[in-house]
Design a protein around this motif. Structure first.
Motif, mmCIF file in Angstrom:
data_model
loop_
_atom_site.group_PDB
_atom_site.id
_atom_site.type_symbol
_atom_site.label_atom_id
_atom_site.label_comp_id
_atom_site.label_asym_id
_atom_site.label_seq_id
_atom_site.Cartn_x
_atom_site.Cartn_y
_atom_site.Cartn_z
ATOM 1 N N ARG A 184 21.220 44.565 56.971
ATOM 2 C CA ARG A 184 20.842 44.948 55.624
ATOM 3 C C ARG A 184 19.349 44.687 55.400
ATOM 4 O O ARG A 184 18.858 43.603 55.717
ATOM 5 N N PHE A 185 18.686 45.684 54.827
ATOM 6 C CA PHE A 185 17.278 45.556 54.460
ATOM 7 C C PHE A 185 17.188 45.623 52.928
ATOM 8 O O PHE A 185 17.266 46.718 52.359
ATOM 9 N N PRO A 186 17.045 44.490 52.224
ATOM 10 C CA PRO A 186 16.962 44.517 50.750
ATOM 11 C C PRO A 186 15.652 45.159 50.297
ATOM 12 O O PRO A 186 14.568 44.820 50.780
ATOM 13 N N LEU A 187 15.751 46.093 49.342
ATOM 14 C CA LEU A 187 14.569 46.678 48.712
ATOM 15 C C LEU A 187 14.366 46.136 47.310
ATOM 16 O O LEU A 187 13.243 46.129 46.800
ATOM 17 N N GLY A 188 15.456 45.731 46.654
ATOM 18 C CA GLY A 188 15.365 45.313 45.265
ATOM 19 C C GLY A 188 15.216 46.506 44.351
ATOM 20 O O GLY A 188 15.679 47.614 44.636
ATOM 21 N N ALA A 189 14.549 46.309 43.229
ATOM 22 C CA ALA A 189 14.309 47.407 42.298
ATOM 23 C C ALA A 189 13.298 48.384 42.902
ATOM 24 O O ALA A 189 12.254 47.982 43.423
ATOM 25 N N VAL A 190 13.614 49.649 42.823
ATOM 26 C CA VAL A 190 12.756 50.669 43.433
ATOM 27 C C VAL A 190 11.503 50.856 42.583
ATOM 28 O O VAL A 190 11.570 51.072 41.366
ATOM 29 N N THR A 191 10.355 50.749 43.226
ATOM 30 C CA THR A 191 9.056 50.928 42.583
ATOM 31 C C THR A 191 8.241 51.952 43.362
ATOM 32 O O THR A 191 8.706 52.503 44.381
ATOM 33 N N GLY A 192 7.033 52.175 42.916
ATOM 34 C CA GLY A 192 6.149 53.093 43.636
ATOM 35 C C GLY A 192 5.886 52.652 45.055
ATOM 36 O O GLY A 192 5.653 53.492 45.944
ATOM 37 N N ASP A 193 5.935 51.343 45.303
ATOM 38 C CA ASP A 193 5.689 50.840 46.654
ATOM 39 C C ASP A 193 6.860 51.058 47.596
ATOM 40 O O ASP A 193 6.667 51.067 48.814
ATOM 41 N N THR A 194 8.067 51.182 47.051
ATOM 42 C CA THR A 194 9.254 51.311 47.920
ATOM 43 C C THR A 194 9.831 52.722 47.927
ATOM 44 O O THR A 194 10.758 52.988 48.679
ATOM 45 N N ARG A 195 9.300 53.613 47.071
ATOM 46 C CA ARG A 195 9.759 55.006 47.158
ATOM 47 C C ARG A 195 9.282 55.615 48.472
ATOM 48 O O ARG A 195 8.175 55.340 48.931
ATOM 49 N N GLY A 196 10.124 56.473 49.068
ATOM 50 C CA GLY A 196 9.714 57.136 50.304
ATOM 51 C C GLY A 196 10.895 57.619 51.111
ATOM 52 O O GLY A 196 12.046 57.597 50.659
ATOM 53 N N LEU A 197 10.596 58.050 52.320
ATOM 54 C CA LEU A 197 11.600 58.565 53.257
ATOM 55 C C LEU A 197 11.816 57.525 54.349
ATOM 56 O O LEU A 197 10.875 57.159 55.057
ATOM 57 N N TYR A 198 13.051 57.058 54.476
ATOM 58 C CA TYR A 198 13.370 55.950 55.367
ATOM 59 C C TYR A 198 14.221 56.414 56.553
ATOM 60 O O TYR A 198 15.037 57.331 56.437
ATOM 61 N N ARG A 199 14.015 55.747 57.661
ATOM 62 C CA ARG A 199 14.883 55.828 58.832
ATOM 63 C C ARG A 199 14.966 54.440 59.443
ATOM 64 O O ARG A 199 14.129 53.578 59.167
#
Length: 504
Positions: A80-95
């Motif tokens: 598991r990779f916690p992101l927390g609340a989504v912000t401008g820093d965590t928005r994006g395309l993940y793999r």
């Protein structure tokens, strides 16, 4: 099981030296998002990377760049990779990807984290094919980004059609398809929530009969054999688990058969006689002989030309008479027999292999075979034979060989970017390499190193993909094509194409 064998299995390899014995295994991990509450899916998000086999290592990527590398003390299949609340820093395309001993699997599926009120669109695909026909159950699979959502399937132009499926423990849902049409799907995280953007459409066709298979002999559509030879014809269907049939004309041939995978069959013709020459086709159907489901359309025919070499050899000559024509020239090879009413084959020999270049049944006693726009690839030894297609089915000895040699460089390929402007990080960049020769290997290069390859392309062009582009992909690219057999060759490099990555 030893560590070595387990590692080989992980990478889809085996200890057998035979390539056909290699074990194919899916290694790509699954990636999805889990929300603390689906009522507010972006308030507290964790990304789950699920490996296919136990491992110690996981990596998470965003917009083409590695964000986190985790090395664990105990092997596991999930991290598991916690992101927390989504912000401008965590928005994006993940793999993500998993690995062992510094070896890595391929990247997972793409997961978009946008933090918007309307979740990103799901992915819709069809299995096992994109058509329906009597006896076949085709399904549409809608995959979203969150686990536990409700999926909605719609058909274009049909306001009454809406299929709903809940997936409380999964990230995807399946829908059986009964009617043709253009389908799309979406999902919602809770009953009052806004649905996601719709997926890209998937077109489902309705066919009265399944599409044709392909039939070949020694990988070719035609070959010349001596009577008494053992011949294997390979029939390949577009889906697995079907019943196959071999025919010559309208006659169904009951011959020995074998199979190495559920989508193909090997028909074995033992000790063929001169009368066994002609056109063969194959077809398939779903189910078995106890069902009334329709047969597929017939394959394109494969031709067997049987020559007992009892008739006089034909004469083969070239026009123009020079056997070292200039690149781009038209060369005509003329095969002359003692009489008319025969079937002619032009045979090409190189690297110890004989294959039929083309066949003709001219009205007269001479067949004219054209080689257009010749290049280095046409350099080979050529001969011709003829056979009578009526009793007593006699055939000729081969003609004397004509050695054709074409000098000069191969035609240069052209590289075309299939995008405009700069590529957004996290997306794929596709470059089309247009050559002049089918059945070659296309290579995409950057700074002299091969970064993408397409083997054995059926056409004279291929799309080369840079997956999941990040800033490190920016630069100039070129392409070339090559072959190692039967005559090794390597083309010149194409014109360069610059790839710019937005924000870099």
């Amino acid at each position: 099981m030893s560590v070595l064998v387990a590692f080989l299995l992980l990478w889809g390899l085996s200890l057998s030296p035979a390539p056909e014995a290699a074990i194919a295994m899916e290694t790509r991990p699954n990636l999805w998002a889990e929300a603390e509450s689906l009522l507010e899916p972006w308030a507290n998000v964790t990304l789950m990377c699920q490996a296919r086999l136990e491992t110690l290592d996981f990596q998470l990527f965003k917009n083409g760049v590695c964000q986190e590398h985790v090395h664990l003390d105990l092997v596991t299949t999930e991290h598991r990779f916690p992101l927390g609340a989504v912000t401008g820093d965590t928005r994006g395309l993940y793999r993500c990807r998993s690995g062992m001993d510094e070896r890595w699997t391929e990247l997972s599926n793409l997961l978009e984290v946008n933090g918007a009120e309307s979740p990103p669109p799901p992915l819709l695909s069809s299995e096992p094919v994109s058509w329906i026909t009597p006896g076949l159950t085709t399904i549409l699979v809608c995959r979203g980004g969150f686990r536990g959502v409700t999926f909605l399937l719609r058909r274009e132009g049909d306001d009454q059609f809406l299929e709903v499926a809940e997936a409380p423990e999964d990230v995807q849902a399946t829908f059986p398809v009964q009617r043709a049409g253009n389908y799309s799907c979406s999902y919602r995280t809770h009953a009052a929530g806004a649905p996601s953007e719709p997926s890209a459409p998937v077109v489902i066709e309705e066919l009265a009969a399944p599409p044709p298979p392909t039939l070949s002999v020694d990988g070719e559509s035609a070959q010349v054999f001596l009577p008494g030879a053992d011949i294997t014809l390979v029939c390949v269907a577009p889906l697995s688990g079907v019943e196959f049939q071999l025919r010559r004309g309208e006659e169904v041939l009951l011959v020995p058969r074998a199979s190495t995978s559920p989508d193909r069959i090997f028909f074995q013709l033992k000790a063929v006689a001169s009368k066994d020459g002609g056109l063969y086709t194959c077809r398939y159907r779903l189910g078995n002989e106890r069902t009334a489901w329709p047969w597929s359309a017939d394959s394109e025919p494969a031709e067997l030309l049987l020559s007992d070499e009892t008739l006089p050899a034909p004469e083969l000559s070239a026009e123009p008479a020079t056997l070292r024509p200039a690149p781009g020239a038209l060369v005509q090879l003329r095969c002359r027999a003692p009489r008319a009413g025969l079937r002619f084959a032009l045979v090409r020999e190189d690297a110890g292999r004989r294959r039929v270049h083309s066949l003709q049944s001219p009205a007269g006693a001479e067949a004219r075979f054209e080689l257009r726009d010749v290049s280095l690839l046409d350099s080979a030894n050529y001969s011709c034979v003829y056979a009578d297609t009526a009793p007593p089915f006699e055939g000729s000895a081969p003609s004397a060989r004509v050695e054709l040699r074409v000098d000069g460089p191969l035609p240069r390929p052209q590289l075309l970017p299939l995008w405009r402007g700069a590529v957004s990080p996290g997306h794929d960049a596709v470059l089309r390499c247009e050559g002049h020769v089918p059945q070659v290997t296309f290579e995409l290069l950057r700074a002299g190193e091969t970064v993408a390859t397409v083997h054995g392309a059926d056409h004279s062009s291929a799309d080369l993909v840079l997956t999941y582009v990040g800033p490190q992909h920016a630069g100039n690219y070129s392409c070339r094509y090559r072959s190692w057999w039967p005559t090794p060759f390597l083309s010149q490099l194409s014109n360069p194409v610059e790839l710019q990555v937005a924000g870099s």
